[in-house]
Design a protein around this motif. Sequence first.
Motif: not given
Length: 307
Positions: A19-35, A83-94
């Motif tokens: 869920y975290l992985r898919k949510t990130y993929i889905a919301t990332r474009p919107r957060f870029l729009d916000r930026a 992508d929405a099905d692969n990768g560790e979603p808990r690692s972050i880059r600030l």
Amino acid sequence: MYDTLARIEKQLAAIELDYLRKTYIATRPRFLDRATAIQAIPDFWSTVIDEAPAEIDQRIQPRDVPALSCLTDLDVERFEVKDADNGEPRSIRLTLTFKPNEWFFDNKIEKKFYWRMSHDGWSGLVSEPVTVRWKNRDRLTDGLLDLAVNLWKKELDLETQGCDLESIEEYQTLVERIQRTPQDAISFFAFLGFRGHRVSAEESAAAMEKAQSTVKFSRETEGSNEETPSLPDSEIYPHGEEVAVALSEDLYPGGTHYFTTAKERDTKVSDEELVSDSNDSDNSEESNTFNNQERERRPNKKTKIHA
């Protein structure tokens, strides 16, 4: 029965990660729009920092405030998600972006946090200290960050990561400085030097493979995570993981909420002070008939202005 519960818990954990992985993929474009939209609001992130939750606010020292007021952008990426099905979603880059300022040359400061699991069952975020190019020395962390970077580089040179480091001069210097520095006086910018537990990618991969292949419920194993292992004495920012999580899961996604809440409150306070000033003026004119000298001694109120 216990094995069944253990299997269900693992399935639930896998669903949460998916869920975290898919949510990130889905919301990332919107957060870029916000930026992009935020670029037209110069004080957006400095206002949001003013409203930061306790996990962040209590770590900010008075000397940090002027530097943080130069923050123009904050970005959070789950950089190991492929992508929405692969990768560790808990690692972050600030990524923190600053306007030109008197403290450091860098306009962008990036820090990665890797989600890791140790062989003894601990799991969480680890990182590497970030080099900052200071102007006129480090006046924010008072040299702590540079000392942490020096030790890390020495470990890499000597290939001693994960080994006994107490004999290394850089280690001794850093630990002595940490011991002389009160924890409640450490700059927020020392956060850039957070390392956490020393868990390599190789150890983490082996521990995760073992955990996924084990389905038996163990009371001893379940209890092993109740006490978090101590951080190394050379850790300059013990609250690093807590702050990273607060930034990535609260302040960043909730930025618009924090900003509008602050502006609405400031507007309300300004309106109330204007009404109060108006009432004071009316009362002052009435009292002038009886006591002009008393009116002249009355101090003028000032409307609050957001910096």
